[in-house]
Scaffold this motif. Structure first.
Motif, PDB file in Angstrom:
ATOM      1  N   VAL A 115    -109.315 -32.323  17.795  1.00 11.15           N
ATOM      2  CA  VAL A 115    -109.871 -32.933  16.581  1.00 11.15           C
ATOM      3  C   VAL A 115    -108.748 -33.306  15.617  1.00 11.15           C
ATOM      4  O   VAL A 115    -108.733 -34.429  15.064  1.00 11.15           O
ATOM      5  CB  VAL A 115    -110.872 -31.978  15.901  1.00 11.15           C
ATOM      6  CG1 VAL A 115    -111.206 -32.452  14.484  1.00 11.15           C
ATOM      7  CG2 VAL A 115    -112.144 -31.861  16.725  1.00 11.15           C
ATOM      8  N   LEU A 116    -107.804 -32.409  15.400  1.00  7.12           N
ATOM      9  CA  LEU A 116    -106.682 -32.700  14.502  1.00  7.12           C
ATOM     10  C   LEU A 116    -105.890 -33.904  14.988  1.00  7.12           C
ATOM     11  O   LEU A 116    -105.525 -34.790  14.191  1.00  7.12           O
ATOM     12  CB  LEU A 116    -105.777 -31.474  14.390  1.00  7.12           C
ATOM     13  CG  LEU A 116    -104.505 -31.642  13.548  1.00  7.12           C
ATOM     14  CD1 LEU A 116    -104.846 -31.936  12.092  1.00  7.12           C
ATOM     15  CD2 LEU A 116    -103.631 -30.389  13.648  1.00  7.12           C
ATOM     16  N   LEU A 117    -105.620 -33.972  16.278  1.00  2.00           N
ATOM     17  CA  LEU A 117    -104.874 -35.102  16.822  1.00  2.00           C
ATOM     18  C   LEU A 117    -105.671 -36.402  16.670  1.00  2.00           C
ATOM     19  O   LEU A 117    -105.108 -37.439  16.309  1.00  2.00           O
ATOM     20  CB  LEU A 117    -104.540 -34.849  18.294  1.00  2.00           C
ATOM     21  CG  LEU A 117    -103.512 -33.752  18.558  1.00  2.00           C
ATOM     22  CD1 LEU A 117    -103.399 -33.476  20.055  1.00  2.00           C
ATOM     23  CD2 LEU A 117    -102.149 -34.115  17.982  1.00  2.00           C
ATOM     24  N   ALA A 118    -106.974 -36.344  16.920  1.00  3.22           N
ATOM     25  CA  ALA A 118    -107.800 -37.549  16.798  1.00  3.22           C
ATOM     26  C   ALA A 118    -107.846 -38.062  15.363  1.00  3.22           C
ATOM     27  O   ALA A 118    -107.913 -39.274  15.126  1.00  3.22           O
ATOM     28  CB  ALA A 118    -109.212 -37.256  17.302  1.00  3.22           C
ATOM     29  N   GLN A 119    -107.791 -37.150  14.403  1.00  2.00           N
ATOM     30  CA  GLN A 119    -107.816 -37.540  12.988  1.00  2.00           C
ATOM     31  C   GLN A 119    -106.525 -38.230  12.561  1.00  2.00           C
ATOM     32  O   GLN A 119    -106.487 -38.872  11.508  1.00  2.00           O
ATOM     33  CB  GLN A 119    -108.049 -36.308  12.111  1.00  2.00           C
ATOM     34  CG  GLN A 119    -109.452 -35.724  12.228  1.00  2.00           C
ATOM     35  CD  GLN A 119    -109.576 -34.371  11.569  1.00  2.00           C
ATOM     36  OE1 GLN A 119    -108.590 -33.622  11.441  1.00  2.00           O
ATOM     37  NE2 GLN A 119    -110.779 -34.018  11.150  1.00  2.00           N
ATOM     38  N   ASN A 120    -105.492 -38.099  13.354  1.00  7.07           N
ATOM     39  CA  ASN A 120    -104.177 -38.600  12.944  1.00  7.07           C
ATOM     40  C   ASN A 120    -103.526 -39.507  13.981  1.00  7.07           C
ATOM     41  O   ASN A 120    -102.295 -39.639  13.998  1.00  7.07           O
ATOM     42  CB  ASN A 120    -103.256 -37.402  12.661  1.00  7.07           C
ATOM     43  CG  ASN A 120    -103.683 -36.600  11.453  1.00  7.07           C
ATOM     44  OD1 ASN A 120    -103.345 -36.932  10.324  1.00  7.07           O
ATOM     45  ND2 ASN A 120    -104.450 -35.539  11.695  1.00  7.07           N
TER      46      ASN A 120
ATOM     47  N   VAL B  32    -119.190 -33.824  16.125  1.00  7.55           N
ATOM     48  CA  VAL B  32    -119.479 -33.321  14.780  1.00  7.55           C
ATOM     49  C   VAL B  32    -118.503 -33.895  13.763  1.00  7.55           C
ATOM     50  O   VAL B  32    -118.874 -34.201  12.619  1.00  7.55           O
ATOM     51  CB  VAL B  32    -119.441 -31.784  14.768  1.00  7.55           C
ATOM     52  CG1 VAL B  32    -119.494 -31.239  13.350  1.00  7.55           C
ATOM     53  CG2 VAL B  32    -120.588 -31.212  15.596  1.00  7.55           C
ATOM     54  N   ALA B  33    -117.242 -34.080  14.169  1.00  9.26           N
ATOM     55  CA  ALA B  33    -116.220 -34.614  13.265  1.00  9.26           C
ATOM     56  C   ALA B  33    -116.287 -36.136  13.133  1.00  9.26           C
ATOM     57  O   ALA B  33    -115.492 -36.725  12.385  1.00  9.26           O
ATOM     58  CB  ALA B  33    -114.836 -34.193  13.754  1.00  9.26           C
ATOM     59  N   GLY B  34    -117.197 -36.780  13.856  1.00  9.43           N
ATOM     60  CA  GLY B  34    -117.310 -38.232  13.780  1.00  9.43           C
ATOM     61  C   GLY B  34    -116.189 -38.963  14.484  1.00  9.43           C
ATOM     62  O   GLY B  34    -115.837 -40.089  14.103  1.00  9.43           O
TER      63      GLY B  34
ATOM     64  N   ARG C  20    -113.265 -42.472  19.465  1.00  7.16           N
ATOM     65  CA  ARG C  20    -111.842 -42.670  19.767  1.00  7.16           C
ATOM     66  C   ARG C  20    -111.148 -41.400  20.237  1.00  7.16           C
ATOM     67  O   ARG C  20    -109.928 -41.277  20.156  1.00  7.16           O
ATOM     68  CB  ARG C  20    -111.096 -43.238  18.560  1.00  7.16           C
ATOM     69  CG  ARG C  20    -111.213 -42.447  17.276  1.00  7.16           C
ATOM     70  CD  ARG C  20    -110.616 -43.253  16.140  1.00  7.16           C
ATOM     71  NE  ARG C  20    -110.763 -42.606  14.849  1.00  7.16           N
ATOM     72  CZ  ARG C  20    -109.817 -41.857  14.298  1.00  7.16           C
ATOM     73  NH1 ARG C  20    -108.678 -41.646  14.927  1.00  7.16           N
ATOM     74  NH2 ARG C  20    -110.008 -41.316  13.103  1.00  7.16           N
ATOM     75  N   ALA C  21    -111.927 -40.476  20.751  1.00 11.13           N
ATOM     76  CA  ALA C  21    -111.359 -39.250  21.317  1.00 11.13           C
ATOM     77  C   ALA C  21    -112.356 -38.665  22.299  1.00 11.13           C
ATOM     78  O   ALA C  21    -113.572 -38.860  22.170  1.00 11.13           O
ATOM     79  CB  ALA C  21    -111.027 -38.243  20.221  1.00 11.13           C
TER      80      ALA C  21
END
Length: 270
Positions: A112-117, A140-142, A146-147
């Protein structure tokens, strides 16, 4: 931090790496105790069955009387993104619009952290329950557009691979590995060069691997497999060049806290 470089730039380093590998062989830590003595020399136990046993509760010496919730008490699970990866991202060290891969995605906090950035991120794990949990976390993180998380045996990569949702090859700008590499190297009969081929093959030329492993400077066996500084530095036989190697500590997990020691285990960040 390790970097994939063109072969011509690696050649001058090989003699130094061979010397360090020789030093590592004499400094190798004693073997860790096994909770499954009959299986410890079975390659498929170390490669797959051990991790399935953690998820189905059959490997449960870390649980309270073997009755605690398995998913909530996996010994490596901290319930947050790995602090070393968070610091790396916060420092702006991910390339812009990069594609990222996490090896051993667990319950998805790091993916999730990698996908956000990044432009695209994928997590892989051999355990179906892990892949399911990571895909749910991405949803859940939307970030599910793209991930993704996929079930895969790391040693089959990048030759035997599922298709990626972005339609691009299994070559990444950035790969993160927390506690996978030091387990894979314990597989009986696995040649170090074969493991080096897997990791270098997952990186684009110039791509970087952020690797968190156990450390032989940790005086007691507490879970993470322990490597010496020289073993980490020489691990990839010149196929990846070690740019940084620092001593660190793993994040607290419920299992580490139960051990009654003042700090979590020591590790290497490279």
């Amino acid at each position: 931090l390790l970097k994939r470089c063109p072969p011509a730039t690696i050649a001058p380093l090989l003699a130094r790496l061979r010397k360090q590998r020789s030093m590592a062989e004499t400094a190798a830590p004693s073997a860790a105790p096994s909770s499954a003595p009959a299986a410890k020399d079975d390659p498929m136990w170390q490669r797959r069955d051990k991790w399935m046993a953690f998820y189905d509760g059959k490997l449960n010496s870390h649980l309270d009387g073997g009755t605690a919730d398995v998913a909530e008490n996996l010994p490596w699970r901290s319930f947050a993104a790995t602090s070393q990866l968070e610091a790396f991202v916060a420092a702006g060290r991910l390339p812009p619009k990069c594609r990222c891969l996490e090896l051993g995605c667990g319950h998805g906090e790091n993916t999730v952290l990698l996908a956000q950035n990044s432009a695209f991120a994928v997590g892989v794990d051999i355990a179906p329950a892990s892949v399911e949990a990571t895909n749910e976390a991405l949803k859940v993180a939307g970030l599910a557009d793209r991930a993704q998380a996929l079930q895969a045996d790391i040693l089959d990569l990048p030759q035997v691979v599922p298709a990626l949702m972005d339609g691009k090859p299994w070559e990444f700008d950035f790969v993160f590995d927390c506690q996978c590499f030091h387990c894979l190297r314990m597989i009986p009969g696995l040649e170090p060069s074969a493991l080096a081929d897997v990791y270098s093959g997952l990186l684009k030329p110039g791509g970087r691997l952020l690797l968190l492993t156990g450390s032989s400077e940790e005086p007691t066996y507490r879970g993470p497999e322990r490597l010496s500084r020289c073993e980490v530095f020489a691990a990839f036989g010149g196929k990846l060049v070690c740019e940084e190697l620092t001593s660190t500590q793993f994040d607290w997990t419920p299992t580490y806290r139960k051990q009654g020691l003042p700090d979590p285990p020591l590790g290497w960040l490279s």
